[in-house]
Motif scaffolding. Structure first.
Motif, mmCIF file in Angstrom:
data_model
loop_
_atom_site.group_PDB
_atom_site.id
_atom_site.type_symbol
_atom_site.label_atom_id
_atom_site.label_comp_id
_atom_site.label_asym_id
_atom_site.label_seq_id
_atom_site.Cartn_x
_atom_site.Cartn_y
_atom_site.Cartn_z
ATOM 1 N N PRO A 42 0.819 -1.215 0.000
ATOM 2 C CA PRO A 42 0.000 0.000 0.000
ATOM 3 C C PRO A 42 0.852 1.263 0.000
ATOM 4 O O PRO A 42 2.006 1.250 0.452
ATOM 5 C CB PRO A 42 -0.799 -0.119 1.297
ATOM 6 C CG PRO A 42 0.045 -0.977 2.183
ATOM 7 C CD PRO A 42 0.726 -1.959 1.272
ATOM 8 N N SER A 44 2.098 4.860 1.371
ATOM 9 C CA SER A 44 2.317 5.295 2.750
ATOM 10 C C SER A 44 1.063 5.960 3.302
ATOM 11 O O SER A 44 0.287 6.568 2.553
ATOM 12 C CB SER A 44 3.489 6.276 2.807
ATOM 13 O OG SER A 44 4.670 5.693 2.294
ATOM 14 N N GLU A 45 0.872 5.845 4.590
ATOM 15 C CA GLU A 45 -0.293 6.458 5.221
ATOM 16 C C GLU A 45 -0.296 7.962 4.965
ATOM 17 O O GLU A 45 0.703 8.649 5.157
ATOM 18 C CB GLU A 45 -0.283 6.184 6.719
ATOM 19 C CG GLU A 45 -1.514 6.700 7.439
ATOM 20 C CD GLU A 45 -1.532 6.330 8.902
ATOM 21 O OE1 GLU A 45 -2.452 6.789 9.609
ATOM 22 O OE2 GLU A 45 -0.612 5.604 9.349
ATOM 23 N N GLY A 46 -1.417 8.454 4.481
ATOM 24 C CA GLY A 46 -1.548 9.879 4.207
ATOM 25 C C GLY A 46 -0.994 10.324 2.868
ATOM 26 O O GLY A 46 -1.058 11.518 2.548
ATOM 27 N N GLN A 47 -0.454 9.400 2.082
ATOM 28 C CA GLN A 47 0.120 9.786 0.793
ATOM 29 C C GLN A 47 -0.974 10.247 -0.166
ATOM 30 O O GLN A 47 -2.044 9.654 -0.253
ATOM 31 C CB GLN A 47 0.873 8.619 0.151
ATOM 32 C CG GLN A 47 1.462 8.967 -1.222
ATOM 33 C CD GLN A 47 2.234 7.821 -1.824
ATOM 34 O OE1 GLN A 47 2.611 6.880 -1.142
ATOM 35 N NE2 GLN A 47 2.476 7.889 -3.121
ATOM 36 N N HIS A 51 1.409 7.363 -7.330
ATOM 37 C CA HIS A 51 1.970 6.150 -6.740
ATOM 38 C C HIS A 51 1.967 5.095 -7.843
ATOM 39 O O HIS A 51 0.949 4.883 -8.491
ATOM 40 C CB HIS A 51 1.134 5.686 -5.548
ATOM 41 C CG HIS A 51 1.737 4.527 -4.816
ATOM 42 N ND1 HIS A 51 2.816 4.658 -3.974
ATOM 43 C CD2 HIS A 51 1.424 3.198 -4.817
ATOM 44 C CE1 HIS A 51 3.133 3.473 -3.466
ATOM 45 N NE2 HIS A 51 2.305 2.571 -3.976
ATOM 46 N N THR A 212 -9.521 7.846 -6.566
ATOM 47 C CA THR A 212 -8.138 7.623 -6.989
ATOM 48 C C THR A 212 -8.114 7.274 -8.465
ATOM 49 O O THR A 212 -8.745 6.306 -8.888
ATOM 50 C CB THR A 212 -7.488 6.498 -6.171
ATOM 51 O OG1 THR A 212 -7.377 6.915 -4.806
ATOM 52 C CG2 THR A 212 -6.099 6.167 -6.703
#
Length: 247
Positions: A42, A44-47, A51, A212
């Protein structure tokens, strides 16, 4: 498969969107596989923003099928790409790029790039170009600022002129050319993007959408492509016989 008007549009603008090329079940299969990639690795948290995943095509049947399998009209996305090039020239790509653009991403690109491994000219560097970019829309991108790809129409011809005048030793991701106004590419899931290698492009923002953005990109080369770097950069229709015949 492509009309003279579509071929001329590609020749003049450097890209083309062909609607409804990829069957819904193939898009759904790609969606499921992308879900698996995200679950395994996944962001990164908050990205937010871009990606990427770059799996090998041979290992990813669900991600290569949107390029190679026949669509609703019985024709594959790869066959549409071949319609731009000299007969029998194009080779299947070795890699797939899964491109996400995660909201909210308040970004506007300042300038375009071409896909090159170096940002500035480097003496002795061998150009690592390809022939064309094929992209399959996995999610709808019907409005601007929803993770769209930005393109600078006509820069494929301007880049070729730049390399003819300055030499291929000036090869880099950011050639110093005069730029037109950019455009954001809009399309529906299952549509196909075909873009010339030399077309300037960049990642846009995703701040007017809560979805997304998902795209599949395939970098397609002609056989023997790497042996003629000067011709590829200075003759934009070197590998594009149907375009040469019209312009």
């Amino acid at each position: 498969m492509l009309s003279d008007e579509q071929l001329k549009e590609f020749g003049e603008r450097g890209y083309l969107v062909v609607p409804g090329v990829v069957a819904a079940e193939l898009v759904a299969g790609a969606q499921r596989r992308i879900d698996e990639l995200i679950a395994a690795e996944p962001p990164s948290e908050g990205q937010v923003g871009h990606h990427f995943y770059f799996p090998q095509a041979a290992d990813e049947p669900a991600l290569t099928a949107p390029l190679t399998a026949a669509g609703p009209d019985g024709v594959s996305a790869f066959a549409y790409a071949e319609a731009l090039a000299d007969p029998g020239l194009l080779e299947s790509p070795e890699q797939v790029q899964v491109a996400l653009n995660i909201p909210p991403f308040p970004h506007q690109p300042g300038r375009p790039h071409i896909d090159a491994a170096i940002s500035e000219p480097t003496p002795g560097f061998q150009p690592n170009s390809f022939t064309l970019l094929a992209g399959v829309f996995v999610t709808d991108q019907l409005s601007e600022n929803s993770g769209n790809l930005w393109v600078w129409p006509g820069t494929h011809r301007t880049h070729a002129e730049y390399f003819r005048e300055r030499g291929v030793q000036m090869y880099c991701a950011y050639p110093d050319i005069e730029l037109p106004e950019p455009e954001q590419v809009t399309a529906r899931a299952g549509d196909l993007l075909l873009a010339h290698y030399l077309l300037g492009h960049n990642i846009g923002g995703n701040y007017e959408s809560e979805t997304t953005r998902r795209m599949l990109y395939y970098r397609v080369s002609g056989r023997g492509h790497g042996g003629e770097p000067a011709r590829i950069l200075t003759e934009p229709w070197y590998e594009y016989g149907p375009i040469r015949a019209l312009i």
